[in-house]
Design a protein around this motif. Structure first.
Motif, PDB file in Angstrom:
ATOM      1  N   GLU A   7      -9.191  -0.155  -1.571  1.00 32.49           N
ATOM      2  CA  GLU A   7      -9.983  -0.786  -2.622  1.00 32.49           C
ATOM      3  C   GLU A   7      -9.087  -1.269  -3.758  1.00 32.49           C
ATOM      4  O   GLU A   7      -9.286  -2.367  -4.303  1.00 32.49           O
ATOM      5  CB  GLU A   7     -11.032   0.207  -3.144  1.00 32.49           C
ATOM      6  N   VAL A   8      -8.103  -0.476  -4.105  1.00 32.04           N
ATOM      7  CA  VAL A   8      -7.188  -0.876  -5.183  1.00 32.04           C
ATOM      8  C   VAL A   8      -6.353  -2.075  -4.762  1.00 32.04           C
ATOM      9  O   VAL A   8      -6.164  -3.012  -5.551  1.00 32.04           O
ATOM     10  CB  VAL A   8      -6.291   0.313  -5.589  1.00 32.04           C
ATOM     11  N   TRP A   9      -5.859  -2.071  -3.524  1.00 27.41           N
ATOM     12  CA  TRP A   9      -5.089  -3.245  -3.063  1.00 27.41           C
ATOM     13  C   TRP A   9      -5.982  -4.490  -3.047  1.00 27.41           C
ATOM     14  O   TRP A   9      -5.515  -5.595  -3.360  1.00 27.41           O
ATOM     15  CB  TRP A   9      -4.509  -3.003  -1.676  1.00 27.41           C
ATOM     16  N   ARG A  10      -7.258  -4.319  -2.698  1.00 26.70           N
ATOM     17  CA  ARG A  10      -8.181  -5.457  -2.718  1.00 26.70           C
ATOM     18  C   ARG A  10      -8.326  -5.998  -4.138  1.00 26.70           C
ATOM     19  O   ARG A  10      -8.315  -7.216  -4.359  1.00 26.70           O
ATOM     20  CB  ARG A  10      -9.547  -5.030  -2.165  1.00 26.70           C
ATOM     21  N   GLN A  11      -8.426  -5.082  -5.123  1.00 29.32           N
ATOM     22  CA  GLN A  11      -8.529  -5.505  -6.519  1.00 29.32           C
ATOM     23  C   GLN A  11      -7.304  -6.310  -6.954  1.00 29.32           C
ATOM     24  O   GLN A  11      -7.411  -7.227  -7.762  1.00 29.32           O
ATOM     25  CB  GLN A  11      -8.699  -4.281  -7.417  1.00 29.32           C
ATOM     26  N   HIS A  12      -6.140  -5.932  -6.421  1.00 32.03           N
ATOM     27  CA  HIS A  12      -4.890  -6.616  -6.787  1.00 32.03           C
ATOM     28  C   HIS A  12      -4.559  -7.774  -5.840  1.00 32.03           C
ATOM     29  O   HIS A  12      -3.484  -8.366  -5.949  1.00 32.03           O
ATOM     30  CB  HIS A  12      -3.737  -5.606  -6.792  1.00 32.03           C
ATOM     31  N   GLN A  13      -5.480  -8.049  -4.919  1.00 22.30           N
ATOM     32  CA  GLN A  13      -5.312  -9.139  -3.943  1.00 22.30           C
ATOM     33  C   GLN A  13      -4.018  -8.968  -3.133  1.00 22.30           C
ATOM     34  O   GLN A  13      -3.256  -9.913  -2.916  1.00 22.30           O
ATOM     35  CB  GLN A  13      -5.344 -10.505  -4.661  1.00 22.30           C
ATOM     36  N   LEU A  14      -3.805  -7.747  -2.678  1.00 23.53           N
ATOM     37  CA  LEU A  14      -2.646  -7.414  -1.862  1.00 23.53           C
ATOM     38  C   LEU A  14      -3.099  -6.701  -0.601  1.00 23.53           C
ATOM     39  O   LEU A  14      -4.146  -6.052  -0.576  1.00 23.53           O
ATOM     40  CB  LEU A  14      -1.682  -6.503  -2.637  1.00 23.53           C
ATOM     41  N   GLN A  15      -2.291  -6.811   0.452  1.00 23.44           N
ATOM     42  CA  GLN A  15      -2.562  -6.127   1.710  1.00 23.44           C
ATOM     43  C   GLN A  15      -1.719  -4.854   1.797  1.00 23.44           C
ATOM     44  O   GLN A  15      -0.611  -4.794   1.254  1.00 23.44           O
ATOM     45  CB  GLN A  15      -2.214  -7.035   2.899  1.00 23.44           C
ATOM     46  N   PRO A  16      -2.219  -3.811   2.457  1.00 26.34           N
ATOM     47  CA  PRO A  16      -1.385  -2.636   2.706  1.00 26.34           C
ATOM     48  C   PRO A  16      -0.130  -3.027   3.487  1.00 26.34           C
ATOM     49  O   PRO A  16      -0.102  -4.055   4.179  1.00 26.34           O
ATOM     50  CB  PRO A  16      -2.299  -1.722   3.536  1.00 26.34           C
ATOM     51  N   ILE A  17       0.889  -2.208   3.378  1.00 25.22           N
ATOM     52  CA  ILE A  17       2.159  -2.441   4.061  1.00 25.22           C
ATOM     53  C   ILE A  17       2.080  -1.905   5.494  1.00 25.22           C
ATOM     54  O   ILE A  17       1.560  -0.804   5.725  1.00 25.22           O
ATOM     55  CB  ILE A  17       3.320  -1.726   3.326  1.00 25.22           C
ATOM     56  N   GLU A  18       2.599  -2.648   6.454  1.00 22.46           N
ATOM     57  CA  GLU A  18       2.754  -2.138   7.815  1.00 22.46           C
ATOM     58  C   GLU A  18       4.201  -1.705   7.981  1.00 22.46           C
ATOM     59  O   GLU A  18       5.124  -2.532   7.947  1.00 22.46           O
ATOM     60  CB  GLU A  18       2.398  -3.212   8.853  1.00 22.46           C
ATOM     61  N   LEU A  19       4.401  -0.422   8.143  1.00 21.23           N
ATOM     62  CA  LEU A  19       5.756   0.117   8.197  1.00 21.23           C
ATOM     63  C   LEU A  19       6.437  -0.233   9.513  1.00 21.23           C
ATOM     64  O   LEU A  19       5.809  -0.251  10.575  1.00 21.23           O
ATOM     65  CB  LEU A  19       5.726   1.635   8.029  1.00 21.23           C
ATOM     66  N   GLU A  20       7.743  -0.472   9.409  1.00 22.44           N
ATOM     67  CA  GLU A  20       8.549  -0.749  10.589  1.00 22.44           C
ATOM     68  C   GLU A  20       9.545   0.384  10.806  1.00 22.44           C
ATOM     69  O   GLU A  20       9.496   1.409  10.130  1.00 22.44           O
ATOM     70  CB  GLU A  20       9.236  -2.116  10.439  1.00 22.44           C
ATOM     71  N   ALA A  21      10.438   0.200  11.768  1.00 17.84           N
ATOM     72  CA  ALA A  21      11.347   1.270  12.193  1.00 17.84           C
ATOM     73  C   ALA A  21      12.049   1.932  11.008  1.00 17.84           C
ATOM     74  O   ALA A  21      12.575   1.259  10.138  1.00 17.84           O
ATOM     75  CB  ALA A  21      12.376   0.721  13.172  1.00 17.84           C
ATOM     76  N   LYS A  22      12.018   3.229  10.974  1.00 17.79           N
ATOM     77  CA  LYS A  22      12.673   4.124  10.014  1.00 17.79           C
ATOM     78  C   LYS A  22      12.020   4.166   8.634  1.00 17.79           C
ATOM     79  O   LYS A  22      12.301   5.044   7.818  1.00 17.79           O
ATOM     80  CB  LYS A  22      14.164   3.818   9.852  1.00 17.79           C
TER      81      LYS A  22
END
Length: 492
Positions: free
Chosen positions: A172-187
């Motif tokens: 919900e907070v990321w939506r308020q800031h118009q940002l997407q959650p991070i998709e983590l990569e290797a390590k």
């Protein structure tokens, strides 16, 4: 704007960011180091080299090889499974400090995390996005895994954020800031959680608040000296130079400055030859606590700029070493030492409170500083409260760092308990603040009986500050409110 580069963060910088709203940015040199380190990780994945935490399991599972196509999922599983914190959450200011410190450590360029992830951490600091992070669950080795996993959960959109004193889903907070959650990569999951940033974040807040308390303890003690018509000869510079401790010399100097031109203090032989230790030995006792603060600050500033990840990547990925920089022993020792130093400031303050209220010791002041002894109890029970707090501190001051317990099927067979030490240190600091608040209330009341007009000018200003917070005691009232208000005044 404070630039973070992984090498030069100070306690003063942290104070500006945490308490004064200073913004941060990533230094250009750090950006280059991060990108170089990330390329090394991507090369390791591409070449299918076996490297801990990139394409293996964790802890006792370090010998389990993970297929290339599962390296992203591995990081997400890591964060979810390690988010096992329990209990009350850390304060927002500690949560904020945790983000700053983890960001700064990762900017050193030894962890292989993408710049994109670090820019999100920077954004969180500058926009006051503070994860809800439970306080309990860290052993203080392998890093603060549980606490930092709750921080990382926010990045991937599965944790909670403190917003207007409520826990709000991070999505919900990321939506308020118009940002997407991070998709983590290797390590990247491992890089985010393998470190000492929970104990160090609490430690930095501890130090800032403890340093303020140490300063306040001196003018409060000086006011007590005036109230008890104390002997100032004990603060003569020659005495302290003869011993040689810088901190002791400095405290004596500041005591002389607070008491300058006082008409309430005395000289040796005028009323008595010498004072009790709680008055006479203020430079020696408080000075020793200042020595501990110096050590704690030095330790924190090293750790604040340390690479505490595992493994660490060197030589453009040619050298990847599994090691143990996540072990919190240095911070555990520093926090345990801090506990003792601050507990002693409270101990000696309580002894001064006793002298202020005890009619056998307070040089003719009314018993318990009561406006009508007998009919009114005055500050009698304030001393009880102070005694209770210092006794509680004695149990909290037991060193957490002497304990250890094996984990991960004995792969991780010695741990620091540094986060427990840091948490207990903060409780001692809060207790000490209340004890000093009680001494300030009692000392301010006592000097009224002596005559405020006879006070040292510098202390007279402090007396007025106290009176602006806590009114003079003309009749008995609910003193817990006074203690809380005075303690709040003593906060940074």
């Amino acid at each position: 704007m404070i630039q973070l580069d992984g090498d030069r963060l100070t306690v003063a910088d942290m104070k500006a960011i945490l308490y004064e709203g200073e913004k941060i940015e990533i230094a250009p040199s750090a950006r280059a180091a991060v990108e170089k380190s990330r390329r090394a990780v991507e090369q390791i994945v591409k070449q299918k080299k076996t490297v801990y935490g990139i394409n293996t399991g964790f802890g006792k599972f370090s010998d389990v090889k993970i297929p290339r196509e599962d390296t992203r999922l591995l990081q997400l599983h890591l964060i979810r499974s390690h988010a096992c914190g329990v209990g009350e959450p850390f304060s927002e200011i500690v949560s904020r400090a945790m983000i700053i410190l983890r960001l700064n450590a990762l900017l050193k360029g030894y962890s292989g995390i993408r710049l994109k992830v670090l820019e999100r951490l920077c954004y969180m600091v500058n926009h006051c996005i503070h994860p809800v992070i439970p306080q309990q669950g860290s052993l203080g080795a392998s890093g603060d895994l549980a606490a930092l996993s709750h921080l990382a959960l926010v990045l991937v959109g599965e944790g909670f954020i403190c917003q207007d004193e409520q826990s709000v889903a991070s999505t919900e907070v990321w939506r308020q800031h118009q940002l997407q959650p991070i998709e983590l990569e290797a390590k990247e999951g491992l890089a985010l959680i393998n470190g000492t940033q929970a104990m160090t974040a609490q430690g930095v807040v501890n130090f800032i608040e403890a340093e303020k308390l140490a300063c306040d303890s001196e003018w409060i003690a000086a006011m007590t000296i005036e109230a008890l018509r104390g002997i100032t000869d004990a603060f003569h510079p020659a005495v302290h130079e003869a011993r040689g401790y810088k901190e002791q010399i400095d405290v004596a100097k500041r005591m002389r400055e607070w008491l300058k031109d006082s008409e309430l203090t005395t000289e040796q032989g005028e009323l008595r030859v010498q004072d009790a230790y709680s008055l006479r030995c203020i430079p020696q006792i408080h000075g020793a606590s200042w020595q501990v603060l110096s050590y704690v600050k030095e330790t924190l500033e090293i750790e604040m700029n340390a690479a505490t990840d595992n493994p660490l990547i060197f030589d453009d990925g040619q050298t990847v070493i599994s090691s143990g920089n996540f072990h919190g022993q240095p911070i555990a020792f520093a926090m345990d030492f801090l506990k003792v130093a601050i507990a002693e400031l409270a101990n000696v303050s309580e002894r001064r409170i006793e002298r202020l209220v005890n009619p056998h010791l307070n040089e003719g002041l009314p018993p318990f500083l009561s406006p009508e002894p007998g009919l009114q109890s005055g500050v009698m029970i304030l001393q009880y409260t102070a005694a209770s707090l210092v006794s509680e501190n004695k149990t909290l001051a037991h060193p957490a760092s002497v304990d250890s317990i094996p984990s991960s099927a004995n792969q991780e067979d010695h741990v620091s308990m540094g986060t427990i030490a840091a948490r207990h240190a903060y409780q001692i600091i809060k207790n000490c603040r209340k004890v000093l608040a009680i001494e300030a209330i009692c000392a301010a009341q006592a000097v009224e009986f002596r005559g405020v007009e006879y006070m040292a000018p510098k202390l007279g200003g402090k007396w007025q500050d106290v009176r602006n917070v806590v009114p003079s005691i003309k009749r008995d009232r609910v003193y817990s409110k006074d203690i809380e208000k005075m303690a709040a005044y003593l906060c940074p």
